[in-house]
Design a protein around this motif. Structure first.
Motif, PDB file in Angstrom:
ATOM      1  N   PHE A 102       0.826  -1.208   0.000  1.00  0.00           N
ATOM      2  CA  PHE A 102       0.000   0.000   0.000  1.00  0.00           C
ATOM      3  C   PHE A 102       0.860   1.259   0.000  1.00  0.00           C
ATOM      4  O   PHE A 102       0.511   2.253  -0.642  1.00  0.00           O
ATOM      5  N   ALA A 103       1.976   1.232   0.704  1.00  0.00           N
ATOM      6  CA  ALA A 103       2.885   2.383   0.680  1.00  0.00           C
ATOM      7  C   ALA A 103       3.419   2.620  -0.723  1.00  0.00           C
ATOM      8  O   ALA A 103       3.482   3.768  -1.201  1.00  0.00           O
ATOM      9  N   ALA A 104       3.802   1.538  -1.415  1.00  0.00           N
ATOM     10  CA  ALA A 104       4.293   1.660  -2.785  1.00  0.00           C
ATOM     11  C   ALA A 104       3.195   2.173  -3.718  1.00  0.00           C
ATOM     12  O   ALA A 104       3.462   2.964  -4.644  1.00  0.00           O
ATOM     13  N   SER A 105       1.966   1.755  -3.480  1.00  0.00           N
ATOM     14  CA  SER A 105       0.851   2.201  -4.311  1.00  0.00           C
ATOM     15  C   SER A 105       0.642   3.703  -4.178  1.00  0.00           C
ATOM     16  O   SER A 105       0.411   4.398  -5.177  1.00  0.00           O
ATOM     17  N   TYR A 106       0.718   4.222  -2.961  1.00  0.00           N
ATOM     18  CA  TYR A 106       0.608   5.667  -2.771  1.00  0.00           C
ATOM     19  C   TYR A 106       1.781   6.389  -3.430  1.00  0.00           C
ATOM     20  O   TYR A 106       1.608   7.450  -4.049  1.00  0.00           O
ATOM     21  N   ALA A 107       2.971   5.833  -3.314  1.00  0.00           N
ATOM     22  CA  ALA A 107       4.141   6.450  -3.934  1.00  0.00           C
ATOM     23  C   ALA A 107       3.970   6.546  -5.445  1.00  0.00           C
ATOM     24  O   ALA A 107       4.285   7.584  -6.060  1.00  0.00           O
ATOM     25  N   VAL A 108       3.458   5.487  -6.064  1.00  0.00           N
ATOM     26  CA  VAL A 108       3.233   5.490  -7.514  1.00  0.00           C
ATOM     27  C   VAL A 108       2.251   6.594  -7.893  1.00  0.00           C
ATOM     28  O   VAL A 108       2.469   7.333  -8.870  1.00  0.00           O
ATOM     29  N   GLN A 109       1.163   6.730  -7.138  1.00  0.00           N
ATOM     30  CA  GLN A 109       0.169   7.758  -7.462  1.00  0.00           C
ATOM     31  C   GLN A 109       0.757   9.161  -7.326  1.00  0.00           C
ATOM     32  O   GLN A 109       0.514  10.040  -8.175  1.00  0.00           O
ATOM     33  N   PHE A 110       1.544   9.389  -6.288  1.00  0.00           N
ATOM     34  CA  PHE A 110       2.159  10.709  -6.114  1.00  0.00           C
ATOM     35  C   PHE A 110       3.187  10.996  -7.211  1.00  0.00           C
ATOM     36  O   PHE A 110       3.348  12.150  -7.640  1.00  0.00           O
ATOM     37  N   LEU A 111       3.878   9.959  -7.669  1.00  0.00           N
ATOM     38  CA  LEU A 111       4.823  10.152  -8.774  1.00  0.00           C
ATOM     39  C   LEU A 111       4.093  10.534 -10.061  1.00  0.00           C
ATOM     40  O   LEU A 111       4.574  11.373 -10.836  1.00  0.00           O
ATOM     41  N   PHE A 112       2.947   9.923 -10.306  1.00  0.00           N
ATOM     42  CA  PHE A 112       2.133  10.319 -11.457  1.00  0.00           C
ATOM     43  C   PHE A 112       1.716  11.781 -11.338  1.00  0.00           C
ATOM     44  O   PHE A 112       1.746  12.532 -12.322  1.00  0.00           O
ATOM     45  N   MET A 113       1.318  12.197 -10.146  1.00  0.00           N
ATOM     46  CA  MET A 113       0.885  13.586  -9.941  1.00  0.00           C
ATOM     47  C   MET A 113       2.028  14.563 -10.166  1.00  0.00           C
ATOM     48  O   MET A 113       1.822  15.681 -10.654  1.00  0.00           O
ATOM     49  N   ALA A 114       3.233  14.140  -9.831  1.00  0.00           N
ATOM     50  CA  ALA A 114       4.391  15.014 -10.005  1.00  0.00           C
ATOM     51  C   ALA A 114       4.837  15.097 -11.458  1.00  0.00           C
ATOM     52  O   ALA A 114       5.417  16.106 -11.880  1.00  0.00           O
ATOM     53  N   GLU A 115       4.552  14.068 -12.251  1.00  0.00           N
ATOM     54  CA  GLU A 115       5.113  13.973 -13.596  1.00  0.00           C
ATOM     55  C   GLU A 115       4.161  14.400 -14.697  1.00  0.00           C
ATOM     56  O   GLU A 115       4.580  15.015 -15.688  1.00  0.00           O
ATOM     57  N   PHE A 116       2.857  14.103 -14.557  1.00  0.00           N
ATOM     58  CA  PHE A 116       1.933  14.265 -15.672  1.00  0.00           C
ATOM     59  C   PHE A 116       0.927  15.381 -15.437  1.00  0.00           C
ATOM     60  O   PHE A 116       0.571  15.692 -14.301  1.00  0.00           O
ATOM     61  N   GLU A 117       0.449  15.945 -16.548  1.00  0.00           N
ATOM     62  CA  GLU A 117      -0.522  17.031 -16.482  1.00  0.00           C
ATOM     63  C   GLU A 117      -1.896  16.520 -16.068  1.00  0.00           C
ATOM     64  O   GLU A 117      -2.636  17.202 -15.361  1.00  0.00           O
ATOM     65  N   HIS A 118      -2.272  15.331 -16.532  1.00  0.00           N
ATOM     66  CA  HIS A 118      -3.557  14.732 -16.162  1.00  0.00           C
ATOM     67  C   HIS A 118      -3.289  13.364 -15.500  1.00  0.00           C
ATOM     68  O   HIS A 118      -3.585  12.322 -16.080  1.00  0.00           O
ATOM     69  N   PRO A 119      -2.724  13.374 -14.304  1.00  0.00           N
ATOM     70  CA  PRO A 119      -2.267  12.116 -13.700  1.00  0.00           C
ATOM     71  C   PRO A 119      -3.389  11.128 -13.413  1.00  0.00           C
ATOM     72  O   PRO A 119      -3.184   9.918 -13.516  1.00  0.00           O
ATOM     73  N   SER A 120      -4.569  11.610 -13.032  1.00  0.00           N
ATOM     74  CA  SER A 120      -5.643  10.685 -12.657  1.00  0.00           C
ATOM     75  C   SER A 120      -6.058   9.811 -13.831  1.00  0.00           C
ATOM     76  O   SER A 120      -6.345   8.621 -13.670  1.00  0.00           O
ATOM     77  N   ARG A 121      -6.078  10.385 -15.040  1.00  0.00           N
ATOM     78  CA  ARG A 121      -6.454   9.611 -16.222  1.00  0.00           C
ATOM     79  C   ARG A 121      -5.428   8.531 -16.533  1.00  0.00           C
ATOM     80  O   ARG A 121      -5.766   7.360 -16.712  1.00  0.00           O
ATOM     81  N   TYR A 122      -4.169   8.938 -16.594  1.00  0.00           N
ATOM     82  CA  TYR A 122      -3.127   8.001 -16.990  1.00  0.00           C
ATOM     83  C   TYR A 122      -2.972   6.873 -15.974  1.00  0.00           C
ATOM     84  O   TYR A 122      -2.898   5.691 -16.337  1.00  0.00           O
ATOM     85  N   SER A 123      -2.912   7.235 -14.706  1.00  0.00           N
ATOM     86  CA  SER A 123      -2.737   6.198 -13.686  1.00  0.00           C
ATOM     87  C   SER A 123      -3.953   5.284 -13.620  1.00  0.00           C
ATOM     88  O   SER A 123      -3.820   4.068 -13.450  1.00  0.00           O
ATOM     89  N   ASP A 171     -13.494  12.940 -25.693  1.00  0.00           N
ATOM     90  CA  ASP A 171     -12.466  13.955 -25.400  1.00  0.00           C
ATOM     91  C   ASP A 171     -11.231  13.812 -26.285  1.00  0.00           C
ATOM     92  O   ASP A 171     -10.232  14.520 -26.087  1.00  0.00           O
ATOM     93  N   HIS A 172     -11.287  12.898 -27.236  1.00  0.00           N
ATOM     94  CA  HIS A 172     -10.227  12.730 -28.252  1.00  0.00           C
ATOM     95  C   HIS A 172      -8.848  12.506 -27.616  1.00  0.00           C
ATOM     96  O   HIS A 172      -7.887  13.259 -27.857  1.00  0.00           O
ATOM     97  N   ALA A 173      -8.745  11.474 -26.784  1.00  0.00           N
ATOM     98  CA  ALA A 173      -7.481  11.132 -26.140  1.00  0.00           C
ATOM     99  C   ALA A 173      -7.051   9.747 -26.635  1.00  0.00           C
ATOM    100  O   ALA A 173      -7.469   8.722 -26.071  1.00  0.00           O
ATOM    101  N   PRO A 174      -6.233   9.680 -27.688  1.00  0.00           N
ATOM    102  CA  PRO A 174      -5.893   8.383 -28.292  1.00  0.00           C
ATOM    103  C   PRO A 174      -5.157   7.434 -27.356  1.00  0.00           C
ATOM    104  O   PRO A 174      -5.353   6.216 -27.430  1.00  0.00           O
ATOM    105  N   PHE A 175      -4.301   7.948 -26.476  1.00  0.00           N
ATOM    106  CA  PHE A 175      -3.587   7.080 -25.548  1.00  0.00           C
ATOM    107  C   PHE A 175      -4.568   6.383 -24.603  1.00  0.00           C
ATOM    108  O   PHE A 175      -4.480   5.170 -24.368  1.00  0.00           O
ATOM    109  N   ILE A 176      -5.502   7.158 -24.077  1.00  0.00           N
ATOM    110  CA  ILE A 176      -6.522   6.600 -23.184  1.00  0.00           C
ATOM    111  C   ILE A 176      -7.407   5.628 -23.948  1.00  0.00           C
ATOM    112  O   ILE A 176      -7.778   4.564 -23.427  1.00  0.00           O
TER     113      ILE A 176
END
Length: 213
Positions: A102-123, A171-176
């Motif tokens: 669970f600690a690693a899972s939170y770390a992954v989510q925070f890393l997405f938030m730090a790196e990406f503009e729309h982290p919730s979608r990608y993660s 929303d025209h997001a090809p990656f998603i």
């Protein structure tokens, strides 16, 4: 269309979680793969707080409902999950592994938030793809439908299909869209496997040894 698809996804995933809680307590097991549970709980708790901090919204309320449901599933994991593992895994080892997971899972989510503009979608879509594969692996490793049901399989498919259409198409997001389509393929495979396993309950329990080379 956007509110409808958001509500459909929220309802479908809520069905998944309620059914997972019901099966977990009834069968004394956890009904969501460990890694997927960790990532889901981290995602939903983080984005429930993040969404509602900006004001009440449909997605924020849905995230909060999911996070609260996840608490019960996490309980079934820690209460019953040890029994799913080999005997050499002690309760202390299992608890430590769970905390690390669970600690690693939170770390992954925070890393997405730090790196990406729309982290919730990608993660969300990446962990949904992981989850789709892990449910298939869980069926195989448990050699049957322990902790699983057709309701979970179908609702999980619909719960990811709705935001795939919403974000990937509208929303025209090809990656998603690509990730969502892959999730759809794996989810339909899982639905098919669950239907097959229900009709052939002894099939997965035969042949305990490894497959021939």
């Amino acid at each position: 269309m956007h509110p409808f698809l958001t509500a459909l996804s929220g309802l479908a995933w809520t069905v998944v979680y309620v059914e997972a809680i019901r099966i977990g307590f009834r069968q004394k097991t956890y009904a969501m793969p460990m890694a997927a549970l960790g990532l889901n709980f981290a995602w939903e708790s983080i984005y429930a707080v993040d969404s509602l901090a900006a004001g009440v919204s449909l997605q924020g309320v849905i995230n909060l409902i999911w996070a609260l449901a996840d608490v019960a599933i996490v309980y079934t994991f820690f209460a019953f999950g040890r029994a799913e593992l080999p005997r050499f895994v002690t309760r202390t080892m299992f608890a430590a592994w769970g905390v690390l997971l669970f600690a690693a899972s939170y770390a992954v989510q925070f890393l997405f938030m730090a790196e990406f503009e729309h982290p919730s979608r990608y993660s969300a879509f990446l962990q949904n793809l992981l989850m789709s594969g892990l449910f298939i692996a869980m069926l195989v490793s448990r050699r049957g439908l322990r902790g699983q049901s057709l309701t979970i399989a179908v609702a999980k498919w619909l719960g990811t299909l709705a935001p795939t259409i919403l974000i990937g198409v509208l929303d025209h997001a090809p990656f998603i869209l690509g990730l969502g389509l892959l999730c759809c393929v794996f989810d339909l495979v899982y639905v098919g496997l669950v239907v097959w396993a229900r009709r052939n309950p002894d099939a997965l329990r035969t042949g305990e040894g490894p497959a021939p080379a």
